[in-house]
Design an enzyme around this catalytic site. Sequence first.
Site, PDB file in Angstrom:
ATOM      1  N   LYS A 184       0.866  -1.183   0.000  1.00 41.12           N
ATOM      2  CA  LYS A 184       0.000   0.000   0.000  1.00 41.12           C
ATOM      3  C   LYS A 184       0.908   1.241   0.000  1.00 41.12           C
ATOM      4  O   LYS A 184       1.572   1.540   0.991  1.00 41.12           O
ATOM      5  CB  LYS A 184      -0.903  -0.029   1.248  1.00 41.12           C
ATOM      6  CG  LYS A 184      -1.931   1.088   1.278  1.00 41.12           C
ATOM      7  CD  LYS A 184      -1.423   2.266   2.078  1.00 41.12           C
ATOM      8  CE  LYS A 184      -2.316   3.460   2.121  1.00 41.12           C
ATOM      9  NZ  LYS A 184      -2.026   4.454   1.104  1.00 41.12           N
ATOM     10  N   GLU A 259       9.448   1.895  10.797  1.00 40.78           N
ATOM     11  CA  GLU A 259      10.485   2.903  10.520  1.00 40.78           C
ATOM     12  C   GLU A 259       9.794   4.246  10.646  1.00 40.78           C
ATOM     13  O   GLU A 259       8.983   4.614   9.792  1.00 40.78           O
ATOM     14  CB  GLU A 259      11.043   2.718   9.112  1.00 40.78           C
ATOM     15  CG  GLU A 259      11.791   1.416   8.892  1.00 40.78           C
ATOM     16  CD  GLU A 259      13.101   1.380   9.652  1.00 40.78           C
ATOM     17  OE1 GLU A 259      13.647   2.443   9.983  1.00 40.78           O
ATOM     18  OE2 GLU A 259      13.572   0.263   9.946  1.00 40.78           O
ATOM     19  N   CYS A 293      13.408  11.373   6.975  1.00 45.80           N
ATOM     20  CA  CYS A 293      13.387  10.986   8.393  1.00 45.80           C
ATOM     21  C   CYS A 293      14.753  11.162   9.028  1.00 45.80           C
ATOM     22  O   CYS A 293      14.857  11.452  10.213  1.00 45.80           O
ATOM     23  CB  CYS A 293      12.932   9.540   8.516  1.00 45.80           C
ATOM     24  SG  CYS A 293      13.792   8.442   7.391  1.00 45.80           S
TER      25      CYS A 293
END
Length: 505
Positions: A184, A259, A293
């Site tokens: 997804k 994550e 990130c």
Amino acid sequence: MSPVETQMPFRCPLVINGEEGSSSSGKQFQRENPADNRVTVTSAEEGTASDMRAAIDAARRAFDTNAEGWTTNHKIRERVLYRTGELIRANAERLAAIVRLEVGMPIRQATGHVAAAADIFDFYAGYAGKLYGESFFQPSGSMINLIKEPMGVVGLITPWNFPLTQTARKVAPALAVGCTLVLKPASYTPQSTYELVKLLHEAGAPAGIVNFVTGPGDVIGVEMVRNPGIDKISFTGETGTGKRIAAEAAMNVKRISLELGGKAPFVVFEDSDLDAAARAAVFGMFRNAGQACGATTRLLVQDNIHDSFLDQVVSLTKAIEVGQPEQQTTDMGPLVSKNQENTVQQYIRTGLDSGFSLVTGGNKLTGSFFDHGYYVNPTIFDNVDNSSALGQEEIFGPVVAVTSFHEEEEAVELANDVPYGLVAGVWSGDYVRAMRVARRIRAGTVWIWDNYAQPVEGIWGGFKESGVGRELGPYGLDDFIEVKQIYTDGTGLATKPAYRQVIKD
Ligand code: NDP
């Protein structure tokens, strides 16, 4: 306009059991170009919970029936993964263009991003045939066999900021060990991810191994996490979403790896090579407009070099060319969406209201093409209190906080004083000190004398609220493996000493 752009809007279908199809809702959603919001890049199927169930059923069937020998024949998997890497390289120009159009990533960065995705497939292809277990003989002659089995049907949920590598880091190891999957993608990057799904099939992935459903995370993502047909969820995204997924997955003890966000410190001591440190810092701060990130978000600088180091950082920052992603000279593009632009501008207002010194940037760019995209200038605040919102929260944009420290102990405390622990940087001419500090920073990766290096042979993953599990390298396989023990008697005795606890003779 490039030849790829003439095909816009791309039609992004669902892929279930090897078949491309439409959503059962009959609806589509559109993805705009963040560099020019008048342009629709992609029209994607708005998948429903029932489409997600169909995809999970297909993956389940493929796994449980060992479709075309997928789970037991590593040679098929090895070939598919190698071919996928080759196909990514053969289609690099197209893929980079699509990533640029959906993410707004400057073309030089998008090109590197595509190459990195291909490398991930090469790396894990080599592992498909090397999943050795362990054996051990008991003194009795009985044998313990520890074997590595695929975890089963895995649900992969990915973010938009680096759509190909984030997907490759999950898909390649999952397939190498023999899992089947449902993918997804983030709703901002459906086409970038679909292109990869297409290449996996072109490379020979049997029907049902790789299934792909686009649509809203709070509908189809939720269905994926709840559905008992999924054995494991591997998620990359915001920490808040990750917490919700972890709570839901716990209800049926579904395996998870997460994550999540970061708030990376970059510690610079007085004896550093300041020129090298400044370059490394600026690279980490503004790569992909800070939407990363592992972005460098907090510069922690020893007080006696604060002014000279900041001068170098600001001068490199001012030289950054913010512009249209298709231009080879562009160093930083737009933010991914109006929402993200609003968030970033809100943090800039918070920084100003808090009385921190705005050293450079702090504004939305306007005029000519800027008016149709989400462009914000690279922004640096100085004298930031680490406990403030600017020091603590993930902004996910080009806004960096500078804080001074006096001594090593204070630097370590500041570096660790956030809920996150994904990555960090340490700079000192004294290697012993750099290593000492690196060991004390609670983060999954600490770079000494470099920034944002992500070798596929290494790892990626977080301490604290930055996540659970590790991607990349050999550790990345563990996220998709169940270790099974097969114990075989080696005594040949019908009555074993232990049985006497229950059976007298
Ligand atoms: P989100 O958490 O908003 O979305 C990530 C994915 O989760 C998307 O596919 C999204 O779908 C889906 N999703 C949203 N809600 C749910 C739900 N309730 N259940 C299941 N799935 C859901 O993150 P972003 O896409 O905004 O990505 C940015 C974040 O990702 C940042 O916080 C960043 O730090 C983190 N990140 C972490 C990395 C790491 O390796 N640690 C790497 C890259 C990013 P939809 O798009 O349809 O909403």
